[in-house]
Write a protein that holds these residues in place. Structure first.
Motif, PDB file in Angstrom:
ATOM      1  N   LEU A  64     131.307  86.834  43.747  1.00 32.22           N
ATOM      2  CA  LEU A  64     131.403  86.707  45.200  1.00 32.22           C
ATOM      3  C   LEU A  64     131.463  88.081  45.838  1.00 32.22           C
ATOM      4  CD1 LEU A  64     134.664  87.097  46.495  1.00 32.22           C
ATOM      5  CD2 LEU A  64     134.939  85.482  44.615  1.00 32.22           C
ATOM      6  N   SER A  65     131.004  88.155  47.080  1.00 33.37           N
ATOM      7  CA  SER A  65     131.109  89.388  47.852  1.00 33.37           C
ATOM      8  C   SER A  65     132.421  89.368  48.612  1.00 33.37           C
ATOM      9  CB  SER A  65     129.937  89.516  48.824  1.00 33.37           C
ATOM     10  OG  SER A  65     128.714  89.584  48.129  1.00 33.37           O
ATOM     11  N   THR A  79     131.148  93.354  45.066  1.00 40.14           N
ATOM     12  CA  THR A  79     131.149  92.093  44.328  1.00 40.14           C
ATOM     13  C   THR A  79     132.332  92.067  43.378  1.00 40.14           C
ATOM     14  OG1 THR A  79     128.751  91.898  44.450  1.00 40.14           O
ATOM     15  CG2 THR A  79     129.851  90.603  42.760  1.00 40.14           C
ATOM     16  N   LEU A 113     132.032  85.719  50.271  1.00 36.61           N
ATOM     17  CA  LEU A 113     130.750  85.025  50.297  1.00 36.61           C
ATOM     18  C   LEU A 113     130.299  84.718  48.880  1.00 36.61           C
ATOM     19  CD1 LEU A 113     128.116  84.054  51.735  1.00 36.61           C
ATOM     20  CD2 LEU A 113     127.234  86.374  51.362  1.00 36.61           C
ATOM     21  N   PRO A 115     127.039  83.721  47.130  1.00 41.23           N
ATOM     22  CA  PRO A 115     125.616  83.684  47.471  1.00 41.23           C
ATOM     23  C   PRO A 115     124.782  82.942  46.420  1.00 41.23           C
ATOM     24  CG  PRO A 115     126.116  85.767  46.427  1.00 41.23           C
ATOM     25  CD  PRO A 115     127.387  84.942  46.385  1.00 41.23           C
ATOM     26  N   TRP A 116     124.850  81.626  46.437  1.00 43.79           N
ATOM     27  CA  TRP A 116     124.097  80.840  45.458  1.00 43.79           C
ATOM     28  C   TRP A 116     122.667  80.633  45.961  1.00 43.79           C
ATOM     29  CZ3 TRP A 116     128.933  77.349  45.696  1.00 43.79           C
ATOM     30  CH2 TRP A 116     129.934  77.890  44.878  1.00 43.79           C
ATOM     31  N   VAL A 117     121.938  81.751  46.037  1.00 48.68           N
ATOM     32  CA  VAL A 117     120.601  81.760  46.629  1.00 48.68           C
ATOM     33  C   VAL A 117     119.650  80.837  45.877  1.00 48.68           C
ATOM     34  CG1 VAL A 117     118.637  83.230  47.231  1.00 48.68           C
ATOM     35  CG2 VAL A 117     120.979  84.104  47.480  1.00 48.68           C
ATOM     36  N   ARG A 121     122.060  77.870  48.829  1.00 46.17           N
ATOM     37  CA  ARG A 121     123.408  77.586  49.292  1.00 46.17           C
ATOM     38  C   ARG A 121     124.226  78.861  49.459  1.00 46.17           C
ATOM     39  NH1 ARG A 121     125.384  72.284  45.728  1.00 46.17           N
ATOM     40  NH2 ARG A 121     124.334  70.732  47.044  1.00 46.17           N
ATOM     41  N   GLN A 122     125.156  78.808  50.393  1.00 49.45           N
ATOM     42  CA  GLN A 122     126.168  79.843  50.547  1.00 49.45           C
ATOM     43  C   GLN A 122     127.492  79.161  50.878  1.00 49.45           C
ATOM     44  OE1 GLN A 122     124.934  83.455  52.959  1.00 49.45           O
ATOM     45  NE2 GLN A 122     123.437  81.975  53.715  1.00 49.45           N
ATOM     46  N   LYS A 124     130.951  80.561  52.759  1.00 47.91           N
ATOM     47  CA  LYS A 124     131.538  81.699  53.464  1.00 47.91           C
ATOM     48  C   LYS A 124     132.993  81.373  53.805  1.00 47.91           C
ATOM     49  CE  LYS A 124     128.185  81.716  56.591  1.00 47.91           C
ATOM     50  NZ  LYS A 124     127.390  82.181  57.760  1.00 47.91           N
ATOM     51  N   TRP A 202     126.971  76.220  53.673  1.00 47.94           N
ATOM     52  CA  TRP A 202     125.639  76.471  54.238  1.00 47.94           C
ATOM     53  C   TRP A 202     124.601  75.969  53.247  1.00 47.94           C
ATOM     54  CZ3 TRP A 202     121.166  78.887  52.945  1.00 47.94           C
ATOM     55  CH2 TRP A 202     120.319  79.384  53.951  1.00 47.94           C
ATOM     56  N   ARG A 212     124.883  73.484  58.340  1.00 47.77           N
ATOM     57  CA  ARG A 212     126.080  74.313  58.239  1.00 47.77           C
ATOM     58  C   ARG A 212     127.289  73.520  58.733  1.00 47.77           C
ATOM     59  NH1 ARG A 212     125.061  79.600  61.673  1.00 47.77           N
ATOM     60  NH2 ARG A 212     127.132  80.068  60.803  1.00 47.77           N
TER      61      ARG A 212
END
Length: 229
Positions: A64-65, A79, A113, A115-117, A121-122, A124, A202, A212
């Motif tokens: 995660l960020s 990260t 965050l 970031p499951w790009v 999906r994200q 937050k 998201w 969202r």
């Protein structure tokens, strides 16, 4: 890694462990996200999405960020790895002398965050970070590989160093110091728990008309609102 229970509120069908990543992304984008299928508890909803990220074999789904802010209002981002989540929040570990730790100790307001790009999906999260009890940090520290425990003692995290050889010399010194014995928890190392104040899920959709939903704490628990993409 723990969570409130084993429910999967948004899982419409099981994910095959050999599922094609592109097909999974397309599936989730087509299914979208609607209010009726959201769990009333955002931690359980997170549990569902996190398990799906694991089942989809995403690399390091717990990455995660973490965003923090210094005394001048300058944000910084890095990260880290989620090591625990439960009804009380999200936990990660670090050196207490690191930049992120100093910033969190001065201002606990942070953003996370996931970031499951690959799944479009994200997640937050906005909340407050605080150190966890030493006993909890010790319990986790003793599960780390021996090399990672040596590394925690060896790195002056975030400080300027002249070369990598200094790190390697410090590692050698710590190995001599501890020998084959137990490696104790460093006094300058431990965990932070982020207690969420809002959690947004998201889900990417076609034509950038994403779904969202934001959970926000209120006097009655959690309020859920749909946000425009």
């Amino acid at each position: 890694m723990t969570a409130p229970d084993n429910s999967t509120p948004y899982l419409t069908s099981p994910i095959e462990t050999d599922a094609d990543p592109a097909a999974l992304r397309a599936r989730f984008m087509a299914e979208g996200l609607d209010r009726e299928r959201l769990d009333a508890d955002p931690i359980r909803q997170f549990q569902c999405w996190y398990q799906q990220a694991i089942d989809a074999r995403l690399p390091e789904p717990n990455a995660l960020s973490l965003a923090t802010v210094d005394a001048d209002g300058q944000p910084s981002l890095r990260t880290v790895l989620l090591k625990l989540y439960d009804a009380d929040g999200f936990v990660f570990f670090t050196n207490y002398d690191s930049r992120k730790a100093k910033e969190m100790d001065a201002n606990g307001r942070v953003a996370l965050l996931f970031p499951w790009v690959a799944l479009a999906r994200q997640v937050k999260i906005l909340g407050r970070a605080a150190r966890i009890p030493t006993a909890e940090s010790l319990r986790y520290f003793m599960t780390r590989p021996r090399g990672s425990r040596i590394g925690a003692w060896s790195s002056p995290q975030s400080q300027v160093i002249s070369s990598r050889s200094l790190l390697e010399e410090k590692v050698a010194e710590m190995k001599r110091r501890f020998g084959d014995g137990e490696i104790p928890l460093p006094h300058f190392w431990g965990g932070y728990r982020v207690v969420p104040e809002s959690i947004e899920f998201w889900q990417g959709r076609d034509s950038r008309l994403h779904d969202r939903f934001r959970y926000s704490r209120d006097a009655d628990g959690w309020r859920v609102e749909r946000l425009a993409p």
